[in-house]
Design a protein around this motif. Sequence first.
Motif, PDB file in Angstrom:
ATOM      1  N   ASP A  73       0.857  -1.177   0.000  1.00  0.00           N
ATOM      2  CA  ASP A  73       0.000   0.000   0.000  1.00  0.00           C
ATOM      3  C   ASP A  73       0.888   1.219   0.000  1.00  0.00           C
ATOM      4  N   ASN A  74       0.425   2.259  -0.656  1.00  0.00           N
ATOM      5  CA  ASN A  74       1.247   3.449  -0.765  1.00  0.00           C
ATOM      6  C   ASN A  74       1.051   4.330   0.449  1.00  0.00           C
ATOM      7  N   ASP A  75       2.147   4.814   1.001  1.00  0.00           N
ATOM      8  CA  ASP A  75       2.113   5.690   2.168  1.00  0.00           C
ATOM      9  C   ASP A  75       2.710   7.051   1.838  1.00  0.00           C
ATOM     10  N   GLY A  76       2.603   7.451   0.563  1.00  0.00           N
ATOM     11  CA  GLY A  76       3.178   8.723   0.164  1.00  0.00           C
ATOM     12  C   GLY A  76       4.624   8.588  -0.256  1.00  0.00           C
ATOM     13  N   SER A  77       5.090   7.357  -0.462  1.00  0.00           N
ATOM     14  CA  SER A  77       6.476   7.153  -0.869  1.00  0.00           C
ATOM     15  C   SER A  77       6.701   7.673  -2.275  1.00  0.00           C
ATOM     16  N   GLN A  78       7.961   7.677  -2.688  1.00  0.00           N
ATOM     17  CA  GLN A  78       8.313   8.243  -3.976  1.00  0.00           C
ATOM     18  C   GLN A  78       7.723   7.481  -5.153  1.00  0.00           C
ATOM     19  N   SER A  79       7.212   6.252  -4.926  1.00  0.00           N
ATOM     20  CA  SER A  79       6.642   5.500  -6.035  1.00  0.00           C
ATOM     21  C   SER A  79       5.296   6.081  -6.487  1.00  0.00           C
ATOM     22  N   LEU A  80       4.668   6.898  -5.651  1.00  0.00           N
ATOM     23  CA  LEU A  80       3.428   7.542  -6.055  1.00  0.00           C
ATOM     24  C   LEU A  80       3.771   8.717  -6.964  1.00  0.00           C
ATOM     25  N   ASP A  81       3.179   8.748  -8.138  1.00  0.00           N
ATOM     26  CA  ASP A  81       3.482   9.743  -9.149  1.00  0.00           C
ATOM     27  C   ASP A  81       2.206  10.546  -9.402  1.00  0.00           C
ATOM     28  N   ALA A  82       2.045  11.671  -8.711  1.00  0.00           N
ATOM     29  CA  ALA A  82       0.808  12.452  -8.758  1.00  0.00           C
ATOM     30  C   ALA A  82       0.452  12.908 -10.171  1.00  0.00           C
ATOM     31  N   GLU A  83       1.428  13.364 -10.938  1.00  0.00           N
ATOM     32  CA  GLU A  83       1.155  13.825 -12.302  1.00  0.00           C
ATOM     33  C   GLU A  83       0.643  12.677 -13.167  1.00  0.00           C
ATOM     34  N   LEU A  84       1.269  11.520 -13.060  1.00  0.00           N
ATOM     35  CA  LEU A  84       0.860  10.350 -13.830  1.00  0.00           C
ATOM     36  C   LEU A  84      -0.562   9.929 -13.455  1.00  0.00           C
ATOM     37  N   ILE A  85      -0.855   9.931 -12.172  1.00  0.00           N
ATOM     38  CA  ILE A  85      -2.185   9.551 -11.699  1.00  0.00           C
ATOM     39  C   ILE A  85      -3.230  10.562 -12.171  1.00  0.00           C
ATOM     40  N   ASP A  86      -2.898  11.841 -12.182  1.00  0.00           N
ATOM     41  CA  ASP A  86      -3.838  12.859 -12.683  1.00  0.00           C
ATOM     42  C   ASP A  86      -4.162  12.642 -14.156  1.00  0.00           C
ATOM     43  N   VAL A  87      -3.155  12.285 -14.946  1.00  0.00           N
ATOM     44  CA  VAL A  87      -3.400  12.012 -16.369  1.00  0.00           C
ATOM     45  C   VAL A  87      -4.297  10.779 -16.512  1.00  0.00           C
ATOM     46  N   ALA A  88      -4.066   9.755 -15.695  1.00  0.00           N
ATOM     47  CA  ALA A  88      -4.909   8.554 -15.735  1.00  0.00           C
ATOM     48  C   ALA A  88      -6.345   8.882 -15.311  1.00  0.00           C
ATOM     49  N   ARG A  89      -6.497   9.753 -14.316  1.00  0.00           N
ATOM     50  CA  ARG A  89      -7.844  10.163 -13.876  1.00  0.00           C
ATOM     51  C   ARG A  89      -8.585  10.887 -15.003  1.00  0.00           C
ATOM     52  N   THR A  90      -7.891  11.774 -15.689  1.00  0.00           N
ATOM     53  CA  THR A  90      -8.495  12.491 -16.809  1.00  0.00           C
ATOM     54  C   THR A  90      -8.876  11.526 -17.922  1.00  0.00           C
ATOM     55  N   ALA A  91      -7.991  10.573 -18.210  1.00  0.00           N
ATOM     56  CA  ALA A  91      -8.288   9.566 -19.240  1.00  0.00           C
ATOM     57  C   ALA A  91      -9.510   8.744 -18.844  1.00  0.00           C
ATOM     58  N   ARG A  92      -9.646   8.448 -17.544  1.00  0.00           N
ATOM     59  CA  ARG A  92     -10.801   7.677 -17.054  1.00  0.00           C
ATOM     60  C   ARG A  92     -12.105   8.387 -17.395  1.00  0.00           C
ATOM     61  N   GLU A  93     -12.102   9.706 -17.318  1.00  0.00           N
ATOM     62  CA  GLU A  93     -13.302  10.476 -17.652  1.00  0.00           C
ATOM     63  C   GLU A  93     -13.683  10.312 -19.119  1.00  0.00           C
ATOM     64  N   ARG A  94     -12.718   9.977 -19.968  1.00  0.00           N
ATOM     65  CA  ARG A  94     -12.959   9.810 -21.404  1.00  0.00           C
ATOM     66  C   ARG A  94     -13.268   8.364 -21.797  1.00  0.00           C
ATOM     67  N   ALA A  95     -13.241   7.453 -20.829  1.00  0.00           N
ATOM     68  CA  ALA A  95     -13.467   6.030 -21.133  1.00  0.00           C
ATOM     69  C   ALA A  95     -14.799   5.839 -21.854  1.00  0.00           C
ATOM     70  N   TYR A  96     -14.781   4.917 -22.799  1.00  0.00           N
ATOM     71  CA  TYR A  96     -15.991   4.553 -23.530  1.00  0.00           C
ATOM     72  C   TYR A  96     -16.452   3.213 -22.954  1.00  0.00           C
ATOM     73  N   ALA A  97     -17.389   3.282 -21.986  1.00  0.00           N
ATOM     74  CA  ALA A  97     -17.819   2.081 -21.260  1.00  0.00           C
ATOM     75  C   ALA A  97     -19.347   1.995 -21.195  1.00  0.00           C
ATOM     76  N   PRO A  98     -20.024   1.994 -22.364  1.00  0.00           N
ATOM     77  CA  PRO A  98     -21.494   1.998 -22.341  1.00  0.00           C
ATOM     78  C   PRO A  98     -22.096   0.673 -21.876  1.00  0.00           C
ATOM     79  N   TYR A  99     -21.336  -0.395 -21.858  1.00  0.00           N
ATOM     80  CA  TYR A  99     -21.865  -1.714 -21.503  1.00  0.00           C
ATOM     81  C   TYR A  99     -21.600  -2.049 -20.041  1.00  0.00           C
ATOM     82  N   SER A 100     -20.374  -1.938 -19.600  1.00  0.00           N
ATOM     83  CA  SER A 100     -20.024  -2.300 -18.227  1.00  0.00           C
ATOM     84  C   SER A 100     -20.193  -1.139 -17.248  1.00  0.00           C
TER      85      SER A 100
END
Length: 137
Positions: A3-30
């Motif tokens: 589990d992440n405790d704020g260590s250097q492996s957490l990449d906030a910028e990368l996660i923000d880009v993934a969050r934005t991409a999630r908003e664009r997901a095309y998931a009309p079935y599931s």
Amino acid sequence: MSDNDGSQSLDAELIDVARTARERAYAPYSKFRMGAAVRTYDDEIIPGALVENVSLGLAMCAERVALFGTVTTGHKPVRLALVSPRTDGTLTHPCGACLQVALELGGPGVEVVVVDPDGESATSTVGELLPCGPHRS
């Protein structure tokens, strides 16, 4: 896997880009919206979103969309972030096909950060998640 405790492996910028991409997901079935992003060795970030299709075999996971984008742009993945809802109450990790592609393109050391919509996360490597995956020597 830890589990992440704020260590250097957490990449906030990368996660923000993934969050934005999630908003664009095309998931009309599931309705299971997933977004991913890959950080490359030369510090580029490539996004990916789930793309479903009525013909299930034609759907593509967010992780593979991002990983394939590294090939298209001439980069190599070093870290993969996945933002998605939990599955059966636990953090959702990449499927075997996505892990195999990450292993092929980046190797067992590619870091995998999984995050739920509330921000809880865990970090591991492709090698930890796919210990016996076939790969090139």
